[in-house]
Motif scaffolding. Sequence first.
Motif, PDB file in Angstrom:
ATOM      1  N   LYS A  15       0.792  -1.355  -0.051  1.00  0.00           N
ATOM      2  CA  LYS A  15      -0.131   0.084  -0.048  1.00  0.00           C
ATOM      3  C   LYS A  15       0.711   1.370   0.018  1.00  0.00           C
ATOM      4  O   LYS A  15       0.592   2.333  -0.831  1.00  0.00           O
ATOM      5  CB  LYS A  15      -0.951   0.036   1.065  1.00  0.00           C
ATOM      6  CG  LYS A  15      -1.937  -1.028   1.155  1.00  0.00           C
ATOM      7  CD  LYS A  15      -2.748  -1.278   2.427  1.00  0.00           C
ATOM      8  CE  LYS A  15      -4.033  -2.133   2.316  1.00  0.00           C
ATOM      9  NZ  LYS A  15      -4.746  -1.940   3.548  1.00  0.00           N
ATOM     10  N   LEU A  16       1.856   1.066   0.853  1.00  0.00           N
ATOM     11  CA  LEU A  16       2.743   2.336   0.872  1.00  0.00           C
ATOM     12  C   LEU A  16       3.465   2.623  -0.508  1.00  0.00           C
ATOM     13  O   LEU A  16       3.679   3.766  -0.960  1.00  0.00           O
ATOM     14  CB  LEU A  16       3.926   2.083   2.107  1.00  0.00           C
ATOM     15  CG  LEU A  16       4.849   3.325   2.384  1.00  0.00           C
ATOM     16  CD1 LEU A  16       3.976   4.572   2.777  1.00  0.00           C
ATOM     17  CD2 LEU A  16       5.907   2.896   3.372  1.00  0.00           C
ATOM     18  N   MET A  17       4.010   1.349  -1.001  1.00  0.00           N
ATOM     19  CA  MET A  17       4.503   1.593  -2.319  1.00  0.00           C
ATOM     20  C   MET A  17       3.745   2.191  -3.538  1.00  0.00           C
ATOM     21  O   MET A  17       4.013   3.034  -4.135  1.00  0.00           O
ATOM     22  CB  MET A  17       5.359   0.308  -2.841  1.00  0.00           C
ATOM     23  CG  MET A  17       6.461  -0.253  -1.929  1.00  0.00           C
ATOM     24  SD  MET A  17       7.187  -1.386  -2.715  1.00  0.00           S
ATOM     25  CE  MET A  17       8.059  -0.826  -3.868  1.00  0.00           C
ATOM     26  N   LEU A  18       2.581   1.725  -3.468  1.00  0.00           N
ATOM     27  CA  LEU A  18       1.663   2.176  -4.442  1.00  0.00           C
ATOM     28  C   LEU A  18       1.182   3.547  -4.211  1.00  0.00           C
ATOM     29  O   LEU A  18       0.987   4.501  -5.076  1.00  0.00           O
ATOM     30  CB  LEU A  18       0.284   1.128  -4.500  1.00  0.00           C
ATOM     31  CG  LEU A  18       0.433  -0.157  -5.006  1.00  0.00           C
ATOM     32  CD1 LEU A  18      -0.782  -0.948  -4.800  1.00  0.00           C
ATOM     33  CD2 LEU A  18       0.791  -0.034  -6.546  1.00  0.00           C
ATOM     34  N   SER A  19       0.960   3.862  -3.032  1.00  0.00           N
ATOM     35  CA  SER A  19       0.694   5.397  -2.695  1.00  0.00           C
ATOM     36  C   SER A  19       1.910   6.233  -2.804  1.00  0.00           C
ATOM     37  O   SER A  19       1.736   7.243  -3.620  1.00  0.00           O
ATOM     38  CB  SER A  19       0.456   5.473  -1.219  1.00  0.00           C
ATOM     39  OG  SER A  19      -0.677   4.732  -0.700  1.00  0.00           O
ATOM     40  N   ALA A  20       3.141   5.937  -2.707  1.00  0.00           N
ATOM     41  CA  ALA A  20       4.405   6.499  -3.119  1.00  0.00           C
ATOM     42  C   ALA A  20       4.470   6.869  -4.688  1.00  0.00           C
ATOM     43  O   ALA A  20       4.716   7.809  -5.222  1.00  0.00           O
ATOM     44  CB  ALA A  20       5.442   5.902  -2.486  1.00  0.00           C
ATOM     45  N   GLY A  21       3.954   5.709  -5.462  1.00  0.00           N
ATOM     46  CA  GLY A  21       4.089   5.851  -6.900  1.00  0.00           C
ATOM     47  C   GLY A  21       3.095   6.969  -7.373  1.00  0.00           C
ATOM     48  O   GLY A  21       3.440   7.488  -8.257  1.00  0.00           O
ATOM     49  N   VAL A  22       1.807   6.788  -6.573  1.00  0.00           N
ATOM     50  CA  VAL A  22       0.737   7.832  -7.125  1.00  0.00           C
ATOM     51  C   VAL A  22       1.210   9.224  -6.849  1.00  0.00           C
ATOM     52  O   VAL A  22       1.124  10.174  -7.427  1.00  0.00           O
ATOM     53  CB  VAL A  22      -0.502   7.302  -6.726  1.00  0.00           C
ATOM     54  CG1 VAL A  22      -1.611   8.416  -6.641  1.00  0.00           C
ATOM     55  CG2 VAL A  22      -1.008   6.047  -7.040  1.00  0.00           C
ATOM     56  N   LEU A  23       1.915   9.456  -5.773  1.00  0.00           N
ATOM     57  CA  LEU A  23       2.403  10.830  -5.178  1.00  0.00           C
ATOM     58  C   LEU A  23       3.486  11.016  -6.228  1.00  0.00           C
ATOM     59  O   LEU A  23       3.553  12.466  -6.518  1.00  0.00           O
ATOM     60  CB  LEU A  23       2.802  10.448  -3.762  1.00  0.00           C
ATOM     61  CG  LEU A  23       1.548  10.542  -2.823  1.00  0.00           C
ATOM     62  CD1 LEU A  23       2.310  10.193  -1.169  1.00  0.00           C
ATOM     63  CD2 LEU A  23       0.674  11.482  -2.907  1.00  0.00           C
ATOM     64  N   LEU A  24       4.326  10.251  -6.610  1.00  0.00           N
ATOM     65  CA  LEU A  24       5.393  10.747  -7.455  1.00  0.00           C
ATOM     66  C   LEU A  24       4.781  11.076  -8.975  1.00  0.00           C
ATOM     67  O   LEU A  24       5.386  12.210  -9.438  1.00  0.00           O
ATOM     68  CB  LEU A  24       6.505   9.670  -7.647  1.00  0.00           C
ATOM     69  CG  LEU A  24       7.414   9.271  -6.469  1.00  0.00           C
ATOM     70  CD1 LEU A  24       7.907   8.004  -6.891  1.00  0.00           C
ATOM     71  CD2 LEU A  24       8.499  10.515  -6.363  1.00  0.00           C
ATOM     72  N   VAL A  25       3.825  10.368  -9.407  1.00  0.00           N
ATOM     73  CA  VAL A  25       3.066  10.731 -10.721  1.00  0.00           C
ATOM     74  C   VAL A  25       2.559  12.280 -10.363  1.00  0.00           C
ATOM     75  O   VAL A  25       2.755  13.139 -11.427  1.00  0.00           O
ATOM     76  CB  VAL A  25       2.206   9.950 -11.097  1.00  0.00           C
ATOM     77  CG1 VAL A  25       1.425  10.403 -12.010  1.00  0.00           C
ATOM     78  CG2 VAL A  25       2.883   8.493 -11.644  1.00  0.00           C
ATOM     79  N   LEU A  26       1.830  12.350  -9.286  1.00  0.00           N
ATOM     80  CA  LEU A  26       1.197  13.780  -8.954  1.00  0.00           C
ATOM     81  C   LEU A  26       2.220  14.619  -8.929  1.00  0.00           C
ATOM     82  O   LEU A  26       2.205  15.754  -9.408  1.00  0.00           O
ATOM     83  CB  LEU A  26       0.312  13.599  -7.569  1.00  0.00           C
ATOM     84  CG  LEU A  26      -1.009  12.787  -7.921  1.00  0.00           C
ATOM     85  CD1 LEU A  26      -1.702  12.783  -6.675  1.00  0.00           C
ATOM     86  CD2 LEU A  26      -1.870  13.490  -8.982  1.00  0.00           C
TER      87      LEU A  26
END
Length: 126
Positions: A15-26
């Motif tokens: 969950k943390l990795m997916l959230s970090a991925g979304v935050l990096l794209v944003l």
Amino acid sequence: MANPSVETVNTSGDKLMLSAGVLLVLAGFVGFFWLNGQEWYIRGAALVLGSIAGVAVGLLSAPGKGFIAFAKDSYKEVRKVVWPTRKEATQTTLVVFGFVVVMAVFLWICDKSIEWAIFSAILGWK
């Protein structure tokens, strides 16, 4: 009827990795607009780097690794497909077009017959 298996993100690390991925794209999108006064290539680099970093982090998670395995299996299956020859594709296309023309004429005849039956025979309009 079989139910397709639904993959869920179970671990907090995923969950943390997916959230970090979304935050990096944003962050890449925000950087693109935040650097409004800069040259186009600097703004584009922020967008591209943020997107690439976000996707890379997302693909390192368990669901991302599962997606990569699915993509590899799909590619193997597509390579097994026997594609039609040009002649077979042309013949099939002509058969489909011919069927469409026949159906169009049939539906036109049905439409005109119903139109005649309602307006001329039943209502007496001319």
